[in-house]
Design a protein around this motif. Structure first.
Motif, PDB file in Angstrom:
ATOM      1  N   TRP A  30       0.833  -1.218   0.000  1.00 48.56           N
ATOM      2  CA  TRP A  30       0.000   0.000   0.000  1.00 48.56           C
ATOM      3  C   TRP A  30       0.858   1.253   0.000  1.00 48.56           C
ATOM      4  CZ3 TRP A  30      -1.055   2.980   4.773  1.00 48.56           C
ATOM      5  CH2 TRP A  30      -2.039   3.961   4.607  1.00 48.56           C
ATOM      6  N   ALA A  31       1.820   1.318   0.906  1.00 49.23           N
ATOM      7  CA  ALA A  31       2.662   2.514   1.019  1.00 49.23           C
ATOM      8  C   ALA A  31       3.487   2.743  -0.237  1.00 49.23           C
ATOM      9  CB  ALA A  31       3.576   2.390   2.240  1.00 49.23           C
ATOM     10  N   ALA A  32       3.880   1.659  -0.902  1.00 51.44           N
ATOM     11  CA  ALA A  32       4.729   1.772  -2.093  1.00 51.44           C
ATOM     12  C   ALA A  32       4.023   2.456  -3.263  1.00 51.44           C
ATOM     13  CB  ALA A  32       5.207   0.383  -2.521  1.00 51.44           C
ATOM     14  N   GLN A  33       2.708   2.550  -3.206  1.00 51.49           N
ATOM     15  CA  GLN A  33       1.951   3.183  -4.294  1.00 51.49           C
ATOM     16  C   GLN A  33       2.056   4.707  -4.265  1.00 51.49           C
ATOM     17  OE1 GLN A  33      -2.159   1.622  -4.735  1.00 51.49           O
ATOM     18  NE2 GLN A  33      -1.581   0.135  -3.172  1.00 51.49           N
ATOM     19  N   TYR A  34       2.558   5.270  -3.162  1.00 50.10           N
ATOM     20  CA  TYR A  34       2.489   6.719  -2.974  1.00 50.10           C
ATOM     21  C   TYR A  34       3.881   7.301  -2.720  1.00 50.10           C
ATOM     22  CZ  TYR A  34      -2.385   5.470  -2.186  1.00 50.10           C
ATOM     23  OH  TYR A  34      -3.652   4.955  -2.318  1.00 50.10           O
ATOM     24  N   PRO A  35       4.190   8.425  -3.363  1.00 59.25           N
ATOM     25  CA  PRO A  35       5.471   9.090  -3.078  1.00 59.25           C
ATOM     26  C   PRO A  35       5.434   9.776  -1.724  1.00 59.25           C
ATOM     27  CG  PRO A  35       4.139  10.457  -4.535  1.00 59.25           C
ATOM     28  CD  PRO A  35       3.380   9.169  -4.347  1.00 59.25           C
ATOM     29  N   GLU A  36       6.600   9.973  -1.147  1.00 55.76           N
ATOM     30  CA  GLU A  36       6.653  10.751   0.091  1.00 55.76           C
ATOM     31  C   GLU A  36       6.487  12.232  -0.252  1.00 55.76           C
ATOM     32  OE1 GLU A  36       8.772   9.825   3.560  1.00 55.76           O
ATOM     33  OE2 GLU A  36      10.002   8.325   2.543  1.00 55.76           O
ATOM     34  N   PRO A  37       5.795  12.986   0.574  1.00 56.06           N
ATOM     35  CA  PRO A  37       5.616  14.420   0.301  1.00 56.06           C
ATOM     36  C   PRO A  37       6.951  15.161   0.406  1.00 56.06           C
ATOM     37  CG  PRO A  37       4.788  13.858   2.470  1.00 56.06           C
ATOM     38  CD  PRO A  37       5.126  12.563   1.803  1.00 56.06           C
ATOM     39  N   ASP A  38       6.974  16.360  -0.158  1.00 55.93           N
ATOM     40  CA  ASP A  38       8.207  17.151  -0.154  1.00 55.93           C
ATOM     41  C   ASP A  38       8.586  17.629   1.241  1.00 55.93           C
ATOM     42  OD1 ASP A  38       8.437  16.881  -2.904  1.00 55.93           O
ATOM     43  OD2 ASP A  38       7.241  18.682  -3.300  1.00 55.93           O
ATOM     44  N   SER A  39       7.613  17.851   2.084  1.00 55.82           N
ATOM     45  CA  SER A  39       7.894  18.335   3.434  1.00 55.82           C
ATOM     46  C   SER A  39       6.865  17.787   4.406  1.00 55.82           C
ATOM     47  CB  SER A  39       7.873  19.868   3.468  1.00 55.82           C
ATOM     48  OG  SER A  39       6.592  20.351   3.076  1.00 55.82           O
ATOM     49  N   SER A  40       7.222  17.853   5.680  1.00 58.06           N
ATOM     50  CA  SER A  40       6.327  17.363   6.725  1.00 58.06           C
ATOM     51  C   SER A  40       5.399  18.483   7.170  1.00 58.06           C
ATOM     52  CB  SER A  40       7.159  16.849   7.911  1.00 58.06           C
ATOM     53  OG  SER A  40       6.321  16.367   8.928  1.00 58.06           O
ATOM     54  N   GLN A  41       4.083  18.235   7.057  1.00 61.92           N
ATOM     55  CA  GLN A  41       3.079  19.236   7.415  1.00 61.92           C
ATOM     56  C   GLN A  41       2.258  18.748   8.618  1.00 61.92           C
ATOM     57  OE1 GLN A  41       2.929  22.205   5.654  1.00 61.92           O
ATOM     58  NE2 GLN A  41       4.723  21.421   4.579  1.00 61.92           N
ATOM     59  N   LYS A  42       1.600  19.699   9.268  1.00 57.43           N
ATOM     60  CA  LYS A  42       0.736  19.357  10.390  1.00 57.43           C
ATOM     61  C   LYS A  42      -0.682  19.106   9.870  1.00 57.43           C
ATOM     62  CE  LYS A  42       2.239  23.101  12.342  1.00 57.43           C
ATOM     63  NZ  LYS A  42       2.463  24.263  13.242  1.00 57.43           N
ATOM     64  N   ILE A  43      -1.155  17.868  10.045  1.00 54.48           N
ATOM     65  CA  ILE A  43      -2.463  17.474   9.519  1.00 54.48           C
ATOM     66  C   ILE A  43      -3.436  17.297  10.687  1.00 54.48           C
ATOM     67  CG2 ILE A  43      -3.721  15.877   8.036  1.00 54.48           C
ATOM     68  CD1 ILE A  43      -1.337  17.239   6.640  1.00 54.48           C
ATOM     69  N   GLY A  44      -4.436  18.161  10.731  1.00 57.82           N
ATOM     70  CA  GLY A  44      -5.463  18.050  11.763  1.00 57.82           C
ATOM     71  C   GLY A  44      -6.498  17.007  11.379  1.00 57.82           C
ATOM     72  N   VAL A  45      -6.743  16.058  12.261  1.00 57.31           N
ATOM     73  CA  VAL A  45      -7.686  14.976  11.977  1.00 57.31           C
ATOM     74  C   VAL A  45      -8.791  14.964  13.028  1.00 57.31           C
ATOM     75  CG1 VAL A  45      -7.995  12.494  11.674  1.00 57.31           C
ATOM     76  CG2 VAL A  45      -5.883  13.584  10.868  1.00 57.31           C
ATOM     77  N   VAL A  46     -10.004  15.261  12.598  1.00 55.77           N
ATOM     78  CA  VAL A  46     -11.186  15.142  13.453  1.00 55.77           C
ATOM     79  C   VAL A  46     -11.748  13.744  13.229  1.00 55.77           C
ATOM     80  CG1 VAL A  46     -13.452  16.068  14.048  1.00 55.77           C
ATOM     81  CG2 VAL A  46     -11.656  17.606  13.202  1.00 55.77           C
ATOM     82  N   MET A  47     -11.681  12.909  14.252  1.00 51.97           N
ATOM     83  CA  MET A  47     -12.030  11.496  14.104  1.00 51.97           C
ATOM     84  C   MET A  47     -13.476  11.220  14.488  1.00 51.97           C
ATOM     85  SD  MET A  47      -8.588   9.739  15.658  1.00 51.97           S
ATOM     86  CE  MET A  47      -6.978   9.989  14.859  1.00 51.97           C
ATOM     87  N   ALA A  48     -14.071  10.280  13.797  1.00 51.97           N
ATOM     88  CA  ALA A  48     -15.398   9.793  14.171  1.00 51.97           C
ATOM     89  C   ALA A  48     -15.260   8.845  15.363  1.00 51.97           C
ATOM     90  CB  ALA A  48     -16.038   9.075  12.987  1.00 51.97           C
TER      91      ALA A  48
END
Length: 340
Positions: free
Chosen positions: A66-84
């Motif tokens: 699964w992970a191999a399908q996606y490139p790593e992003p250029d930089s590390s960002q802060k991702i806010g996740v509102v969970m159910a």
């Protein structure tokens, strides 16, 4: 900075921790605490959810592919996740996606599922201390660079308002349906019962409506799920909902079927109340293809063995076994996270 290989390995080891018999007492404590906080989270359902995470999300081969399908992003960002918080650890996939992508997780778990999410992510940090700086539990998400939020149609309007100025994924209410042909055997109908009733029907992958041929006889379906009676008769919250909905049907003289713990009533609506399944009849399968395609943004899964042209088709009994690529609302979370 911790590498992707290290992050993947940490999650793989988390899966091994969950399934290792030597950790049984710790897992039982997690389950008991989750159940004490939220009575909908029965010990059986929490255990089922944790095992599904370990087998579907934290399996080494599946996770690496699964992970191999996606490139790593250029930089590390802060991702806010509102969970159910409708079913145990339902927000874990978003946390997994953010951390595998190399971003910083600003997690806001649901009040209904705080204990389990905390336990899983705390154990992840214990396994790989380098992830500690990538995980923050927060009350407010002002510092986030992007957002992933899951809620109802009503809360989604607020999310769109507050998060509109930054990249976001906003998820609304969804549900699942089943299309029956009348040829289903008892095993398939028993599996359909699990699709409808597991987690008490609270998830977007739970079937809440059946499409059946005109004149369909529900006797075989009810016979196939009768062995579930004790599970649902003895859960007070579920059974209170059943008794309430039954009384409403009786007072209002709404035609319905009843097996003692699950009500069936004819309705055009996709979403049904807890303990209720809606159904709608059709003359030909082709008659329902267009209407269901028009409502595709409201439907997560279509359970059927019919030869029908619809998105989201899935076999009976498989709705609560999502894989890593079975993204909520069919929005590829990893592709979104790779854009930064």
């Amino acid at each position: 900075m911790i590498s992707r290989a290290q992050r993947i390995n940490a999650f793989i080891n988390l899966g091994k921790f969950i399934t290792n018999p030597q950790n049984e007492l710790i897992i039982e404590e997690w389950i008991a605490r989750a159940n004490s906080k939220n009575n909908w989270f029965t010990t059986e359902n929490v255990a089922r959810s944790l095992n599904a995470l370990a087998n579907q999300f934290l399996n080494a081969d599946k996770l690496n592919a699964w992970a191999a399908q996606y490139p790593e992003p250029d930089s590390s960002q802060k991702i806010g996740v509102v969970m159910a918080g409708n079913i145990p650890a339902v927000g874990f996939h978003d946390a997994l996606s953010v951390l595998i992508s190399g971003h910083i997780l600003l997690a806001k778990p649901s009040s209904d599922d705080q204990l389990l999410i905390h336990a899983l992510l705390d154990k992840l940090v214990a396994i790989e201390p380098g992830l500690e700086e990538h995980i923050r539990f927060v009350e407010r998400l002002n510092d986030a660079d992007a957002y992933i939020a899951t809620g109802s149609d009503n809360t989604a309007r607020y999310f769109h308002y507050y998060f509109a100025k930054k990249p976001n994924i906003i998820r609304k209410n969804r549900t699942s349906v089943a299309v029956l042909t009348g040829s289903e055997d008892g095993e398939e109908l028993a599996a359909l019962g699990r699709d409808a009733l597991q987690y008490f029907g609270l998830g977007c992958r739970n079937v809440s409506k059946l499409f059946v041929p005109a004149g369909y006889d529900f006797t075989k379906f009810y016979e196939s799920i009768q062995n579930l009676d004790k599970t649902y008769l003895h859960h007070h919250k579920y059974f209170n909902n059943y008794e309430y909905n039954k009384s409403i049907f009786l007072v209002n003289r709404v035609p319905h079927y009843d097996n003692g713990f699950l009500l069936l009533t004819e309705s055009k609506a996709l979403v049904s109340a807890i303990s209720v399944l809606h159904y709608e009849t059709y003359e030909s399968l082709s008659d329902i293809e267009a209407p269901l395609k028009e409502q595709a943004e409201k439907i997560q899964c279509v359970v059927t063995n019919a030869d029908i042209d619809l998105p989201g088709l899935i076999s009976f009994g498989k709705t609560q076994e999502p894989g890593l690529t079975d993204y909520a609302d069919a929005v590829d979370t990893m592709a979104f996270l790779a854009e930064f």
